[in-house]
Design an enzyme around this catalytic site. Sequence first.
Site, PDB file in Angstrom:
ATOM      1  N   ASP A 119      39.585  45.123  46.861  1.00 17.19           N
ATOM      2  CA  ASP A 119      38.383  44.677  47.581  1.00 17.19           C
ATOM      3  C   ASP A 119      38.154  45.559  48.811  1.00 17.19           C
ATOM      4  O   ASP A 119      37.032  45.986  49.104  1.00 17.19           O
ATOM      5  CB  ASP A 119      38.457  43.181  47.934  1.00 17.19           C
ATOM      6  CG  ASP A 119      39.822  42.741  48.435  1.00 17.19           C
ATOM      7  OD1 ASP A 119      40.759  43.569  48.486  1.00 17.19           O
ATOM      8  OD2 ASP A 119      39.958  41.556  48.794  1.00 17.19           O
ATOM      9  N   ASP A 170      32.511  53.797  39.028  1.00 15.33           N
ATOM     10  CA  ASP A 170      31.044  53.676  39.072  1.00 15.33           C
ATOM     11  C   ASP A 170      30.561  53.689  40.520  1.00 15.33           C
ATOM     12  O   ASP A 170      29.558  54.314  40.849  1.00 15.33           O
ATOM     13  CB  ASP A 170      30.580  52.374  38.408  1.00 15.33           C
ATOM     14  CG  ASP A 170      30.290  52.562  36.922  1.00 15.33           C
ATOM     15  OD1 ASP A 170      30.855  53.500  36.324  1.00 15.33           O
ATOM     16  OD2 ASP A 170      29.491  51.781  36.366  1.00 15.33           O
ATOM     17  N   TYR A 181      42.056  45.390  29.609  1.00 17.30           N
ATOM     18  CA  TYR A 181      41.135  45.807  28.543  1.00 17.30           C
ATOM     19  C   TYR A 181      41.829  45.875  27.184  1.00 17.30           C
ATOM     20  O   TYR A 181      41.179  45.912  26.151  1.00 17.30           O
ATOM     21  CB  TYR A 181      40.490  47.163  28.867  1.00 17.30           C
ATOM     22  CG  TYR A 181      39.473  47.127  29.990  1.00 17.30           C
ATOM     23  CD1 TYR A 181      39.367  46.025  30.837  1.00 17.30           C
ATOM     24  CD2 TYR A 181      38.617  48.192  30.213  1.00 17.30           C
ATOM     25  CE1 TYR A 181      38.461  45.991  31.871  1.00 17.30           C
ATOM     26  CE2 TYR A 181      37.695  48.167  31.252  1.00 17.30           C
ATOM     27  CZ  TYR A 181      37.624  47.062  32.075  1.00 17.30           C
ATOM     28  OH  TYR A 181      36.714  47.038  33.096  1.00 17.30           O
ATOM     29  N   LYS A 215      45.876  44.844  43.723  1.00 19.89           N
ATOM     30  CA  LYS A 215      45.621  43.530  44.324  1.00 19.89           C
ATOM     31  C   LYS A 215      46.994  42.863  44.445  1.00 19.89           C
ATOM     32  O   LYS A 215      47.250  41.809  43.860  1.00 19.89           O
ATOM     33  CB  LYS A 215      44.648  42.747  43.428  1.00 19.89           C
ATOM     34  CG  LYS A 215      44.120  41.476  44.024  1.00 19.89           C
ATOM     35  CD  LYS A 215      43.127  41.671  45.149  1.00 19.89           C
ATOM     36  CE  LYS A 215      42.803  40.336  45.803  1.00 19.89           C
ATOM     37  NZ  LYS A 215      42.003  40.460  47.034  1.00 19.89           N
ATOM     38  N   ASP A 266      37.653  51.336  36.363  1.00 23.04           N
ATOM     39  CA  ASP A 266      36.331  51.262  35.737  1.00 23.04           C
ATOM     40  C   ASP A 266      35.281  50.951  36.810  1.00 23.04           C
ATOM     41  O   ASP A 266      34.243  51.608  36.913  1.00 23.04           O
ATOM     42  CB  ASP A 266      36.365  50.150  34.666  1.00 23.04           C
ATOM     43  CG  ASP A 266      35.081  50.064  33.861  1.00 23.04           C
ATOM     44  OD1 ASP A 266      34.304  51.042  33.856  1.00 23.04           O
ATOM     45  OD2 ASP A 266      34.854  49.012  33.232  1.00 23.04           O
TER      46      ASP A 266
HETATM   47  C1  IPM Z   1      33.478  53.408  30.965  1.00 21.17           C
HETATM   48  C2  IPM Z   1      32.669  52.355  30.283  1.00 21.17           C
HETATM   49  C3  IPM Z   1      33.546  51.731  29.225  1.00 21.17           C
HETATM   50  C4  IPM Z   1      34.761  51.150  29.896  1.00 21.17           C
HETATM   51  C5  IPM Z   1      32.866  50.658  28.374  1.00 21.17           C
HETATM   52  C6  IPM Z   1      31.586  51.162  27.763  1.00 21.17           C
HETATM   53  C7  IPM Z   1      33.793  50.099  27.344  1.00 21.17           C
HETATM   54  O1  IPM Z   1      32.226  51.428  31.204  1.00 21.17           O
HETATM   55  O2  IPM Z   1      33.863  54.370  30.293  1.00 21.17           O
HETATM   56  O3  IPM Z   1      33.723  53.262  32.154  1.00 21.17           O
HETATM   57  O4  IPM Z   1      34.688  50.097  30.501  1.00 21.17           O
HETATM   58  O5  IPM Z   1      35.790  51.765  29.847  1.00 21.17           O
HETATM   59 MG    MG Z   2      32.663  51.907  33.196  1.00 20.42          MG
END
Ligand code: IPM
Ligand code: MG
Length: 369
Positions: free
Chosen positions: A232, A260, A143, A200, A256
């Site tokens: 994975d 989620d 990133y 990985k 990231d």
């Molecule tokens: C998070 C979000 C951010 C990231 C985006 C919005 C840049 O998805 O905080 O997880 O990927 O870090």
């Molecule tokens: Mg995110």
Amino acid sequence: MITKKITVIPGDGIGPEVTSSAIRVLDEVASSCGCRFEYQEVPAGGVAIDTCGKALPEETLEAAKASDAVLLGAVGGPKWDGLSGDNRPEAALLGLRKGLGLYANLRLAVLFPQLKDASPLKNELVENGVDIMIVRELTGGIYFGERGLAPSDGTLENGTAKGLEAFDVERYSEAEIDRILKVGFTLAMQRKKNLIVVDKANILETSRLWRKRTAEISKEYPEVSVEFMYVDNASMQLLRRPSSMDVIVTSNMFGDILSDEAGMITGSIGMLPSASLGDPGKPGMYEPVHGSAPDIAGKDMANPLATILSCAMMLRSSLGLPEAADKVEQAVRNVLAAGYRTADIAQGSEEVLGTKAMTEKVLKELRKL
Ligand code: IPM
Ligand code: MG
């Protein structure tokens, strides 16, 4: 009297609603622990693009640097979706992370016992509870690596011209890996002493360096049991045996994605707090894991609990007020136990409250503690 400076970045969508709820909770806590919080509200994200011409104005970063902690609501929304990469609201997040040196992102995925039916997983997979701490490296890796877009002279095997070619580089130094691993090991020591390093390593050189450093750093934490897991496989194991996972430490991109997934397992992303931390003594940034939810913005429907729980993390990790943090968490548990829900976590028979009414319930519980 102890005075602490908190920079508040309400941001976009439901951000302003949930941060103002959280401030009411912080004020209630302050009055009971004999301290005072000074708030400075500054813009970032879409609202800053509209009013100042950029997602992260310098004054915002300066205010954040000069405070004890930063409370952030959310940034982004469809209004700014057409903008290019560096001009998007999300650029504010990356700028704050880098500018404040917030290399460790702590995301808790907790299945609250009162909300266990909210998990999309079968009951038998979550009946022992879920309490996973994901430690995501936040200021390095792909990133923040070199990136580019340029026409390529090359061709595919069949002779087709490649056309444009884009690249993003994943790069990690030993120092960057060591400091995030130490955060992971330290948290594991405070929890169940199980650490999973997700990578990985069967493909990536960076992952192999993470493994080498883990072997080294783990010598300082002999009580912590370490497991390596390919990303994975980790995404599958999160669904198969979430109850057995304790602390996961991983790179920026893998964290990231997995955070989620872990949030989804709890079924209540509106409940999940996060902390982004740098070196000790530097201001941390606290924000709910959910995004700006533009569809319900301004409707008094947002769940304020993730932001309130983020304040608990702030009280503990940046403001040196662990008892106050415990109280806030207890107040949230009591409100859930009493059957109050916001729309996102309602299952049927409970009383559904709006943002403000839910905040009032938390305040009422806090006053009792
Ligand atoms: C998070 C979000 C951010 C990231 C985006 C919005 C840049 O998805 O905080 O997880 O990927 O870090
Ligand atoms: Mg995110």
